[in-house]
Design a protein around this motif. Structure first.
Motif, PDB file in Angstrom:
ATOM      1  N   THR A 380      -4.624  -0.283   7.731  1.00 29.35           N
ATOM      2  CA  THR A 380      -3.498   0.640   7.668  1.00 29.35           C
ATOM      3  C   THR A 380      -2.283   0.070   8.402  1.00 29.35           C
ATOM      4  OG1 THR A 380      -5.001   2.531   7.540  1.00 29.35           O
ATOM      5  CG2 THR A 380      -2.740   2.974   8.227  1.00 29.35           C
ATOM      6  N   ALA A 390      -3.888   2.774   1.564  1.00 29.98           N
ATOM      7  CA  ALA A 390      -4.795   1.779   2.139  1.00 29.98           C
ATOM      8  C   ALA A 390      -6.176   1.678   1.501  1.00 29.98           C
ATOM      9  CB  ALA A 390      -4.965   2.043   3.639  1.00 29.98           C
ATOM     10  N   TYR A 394      -8.571  -1.624   1.790  1.00 34.22           N
ATOM     11  CA  TYR A 394      -9.604  -1.425   2.800  1.00 34.22           C
ATOM     12  C   TYR A 394     -10.992  -1.699   2.213  1.00 34.22           C
ATOM     13  CZ  TYR A 394     -12.707   1.231   5.948  1.00 34.22           C
ATOM     14  OH  TYR A 394     -13.718   1.634   6.782  1.00 34.22           O
ATOM     15  N   GLU A 431       1.681  -1.775  -2.332  1.00 29.91           N
ATOM     16  CA  GLU A 431       1.174  -2.256  -1.045  1.00 29.91           C
ATOM     17  C   GLU A 431       2.107  -3.301  -0.451  1.00 29.91           C
ATOM     18  OE1 GLU A 431      -3.559  -1.714  -2.314  1.00 29.91           O
ATOM     19  OE2 GLU A 431      -2.530  -3.639  -2.494  1.00 29.91           O
TER      20      GLU A 431
END
Length: 448
Positions: A380, A390, A394, A431
């Motif tokens: 994050t 995220a 992740y 992202e």
């Protein structure tokens, strides 16, 4: 110890591996989403009621609302799995100006058929569905006892008559749909494989179908905007009669309409309004329509608010605490992830992975709950603190960089041997925009 399943579960190794493989690639799995879904429990009862309504011949509609990365596509596919358990067919497509322009309903229908799937048939399932339908009609005729099974001529005539009765409502609006089905049946009976394929393609809205096949079936031209809804109505009838009581249709990323030319946007919004009106009028029994979009699309002047009648149909009160959002509302707000739910997601995936791992105890020991929370904070942080976008990164890091190595190497300890790195090449545009920098970011492993 090798291949030891997680106690208390009956999930197959193949299913676990399919899910884990997709997460390793950074993509949403095509199936098995319920195995690691987080935060969707609050929607389950209401959506199952909707699916039951559709299976009884009703219809339903929801608009998913969430920022980029909030899980709209995940939600839609998760709902698709539940729909298949109710016997429904499913079709999911992304709206785009070049591939699936919403204002061209003939293209929407064509994409729908191309992506049509059932619990037993991958896309496109149209031919399998049509074949199942004719088989069901034959069985119904034979069960009536008026036609002998070995009287092929009488059986064909009786099936044609039953076909016309079942498609009577559709034939009044789109007679070509039933004509093409009759032509397909004749082609199959005559062993004309090419003709049968051509007519299935035409029923699916495909262009450039052989003129000879269309002449033989008594149809002409290609599917157009005005006939598309009639073809959808016919498809729903066929699905229902062959054991699929409805269709879940997902129009994903409808917010792309905000970026198209003004006149195209107006036509697209009006096409969506028209489709909702037809659903409300009961024209499409068995249809469950879901659209997904960002808050800006639903609230902004370049989106839904540009067409007042559509805005009225989608209006939903979001001024209260999200805890009290009704799962029965027209718009469903996806709150996205916080650090707590991101850690919970990691634990579900780790346990899912462990069920197909060679050394599951090693996984739960070295990738313990505390470490999963640390990794969640680090990922994050690499995305500017935006937890909502995220999950994809992740899970990819967790599976490919941590769990794979723990399972493969006896002496690998992620706290000692792994530092999180995030490179721009592995990020989506959303992202990448959120990332604080393209430099490597070290995971803080200090237990204090």
């Amino acid at each position: 110890m090798s291949g030891t399943p997680v106690p208390g579960t009956d999930i197959s190794l193949a299913r676990r591996r399919d899910v884990v493989d997709a997460l390793r690639r950074g993509t949403v799995p095509q199936a098995g989403l319920g195995l690691f879904a987080v935060g969707l429990e609050r929607f389950e009862a209401a959506l199952d009621d909707d699916l039951a309504t559709v299976a009884r011949g009703g219809s339903a509609f929801h608009a998913l609302r969430g920022e980029y990365g909030s899980g709209k596509t995940f939600f839609a596919r998760w709902l698709g799995e539940r729909a298949k358990r109710h016997g429904l067919a499913v079709s999911e497509m992304q709206v785009s100006e070049s591939e699936t322009p919403l204002h061209r309903l003939e293209t929407v229908y064509r994409r729908l058929v191309e992506r049509l799937t059932t619990a037993t048939h991958p896309p496109s399932a149209l031919r399998a569905v049509v074949d199942s339908w004719f088989y069901a009609l034959e069985e119904e005729v034979l069960d009536g006892g008026e036609v002998a099974e070995d009287d092929e001529v009488a059986l064909a005539e009786a099936v044609d008559a039953l076909l016309e009765r079942r498609l009577a409502d559709v034939a009044r609006i789109t007679p070509a749909f039933s004509a093409a089905l009759r032509g397909y049946r004749r082609a199959v009976a005559a062993g004309d494989g090419a003709g049968a394929e051509a007519l299935i393609a035409w029923l699916g809205g495909q262009r450039s179908v052989a003129a000879s096949a269309k002449r033989a079936a008594g149809v002409r031209g290609d599917l157009d905007h005005f006939a598309a809804l009639g073809f959808l109505q016919g498809l729903l009838t066929v699905l229902r009669d062959c054991g699929h009581p409805g269709l879940l249709l997902v129009l994903d990323e409808v917010e792309t309409l905000q970026r198209v030319r003004g006149d195209v946007r107006e036509k697209s919004l009006n096409a969506l309004r028209q489709l909702l009106d037809e659903i409300d009028a009961g024209r499409f029994p068995g249809l469950f329509l879901v659209i997904t979009g960002t808050p800006a699309f639903y609230d902004g002047q370049q989106g839904v608010q540009r067409l007042a009648p559509l805005a009225q149909r989608l209006a939903t009160d979001f001024t209260t605490d999200p805890r009290f959002d009704s799962p029965r509302a027209v718009q469903l707000r996806l709150p996205g992830f916080d650090l707590t739910s991101l850690g919970e997601l990691g634990r579900k995936v780790r346990d899912l992975y462990a069920g197909a791992a060679r050394y599951p105890e090693r996984l739960t020991d070295r990738a313990d709950d505390a470490y999963l929370d640390e990794l969640a904070r680090a990922v994050t942080g690499s995305l500017g603190g935006k937890v909502g976008i995220a999950p994809r990164l992740y899970l990819r890091k967790l599976v490919a960089d941590v769990l794979d190595r723990v399972d493969e190497f006896a002496d690998f300890d992620p706290r000692a041997h792994y530092a999180l790195t995030v490179n721009t090449a592995e990020l989506t545009q959303t992202e990448r925009n959120a990332a604080t920098s393209a430099a490597d970011i070290a995971l803080d492993l200090d237990p204090s």
